[in-house]
Design an enzyme around this catalytic site. Sequence first.
Site: not given
Length: 135
Positions: A11, A66, A111
């Site tokens: 997660h 990211h 992204e």
Amino acid sequence: MAPARITGVNHVTLVVADLPRSVRFYCDVLGCELRAQWAQGAYLDAGTLWLCLEHGDPDARTDDTHLALSCPPDDFSALAQRIASNARQWKENRSEGESVYFLDPDGHKLELHLGDLASRLAHYRNSPPDGFRET
């Protein structure tokens, strides 16, 4: 016998300043499904990703860290347009495959990417960056 190893992402937890605002962004803009919510957090289902939003004080990053998200190829254009209308872009795409680099409401770098590790490696076999070595 192979050594023990991780098998994937379990997660992702993101600290967010305004929990209701972030839940709306991830559900309404990115299409996640709200599975549970409490005063200090929320669990969302994002396909194969379990995303936890936790209320707190997010710390802005200045590096390239990211979270890359996937979608079906047929959905990329519509989702990219929805993102462009609702989020600020933080980077131009210069990598293999279509990508949109954007910020969530708390500045977390995200992204939306079409492709996977296999397509990235195939691209670099044909046009390798300096020092690229496949093992």
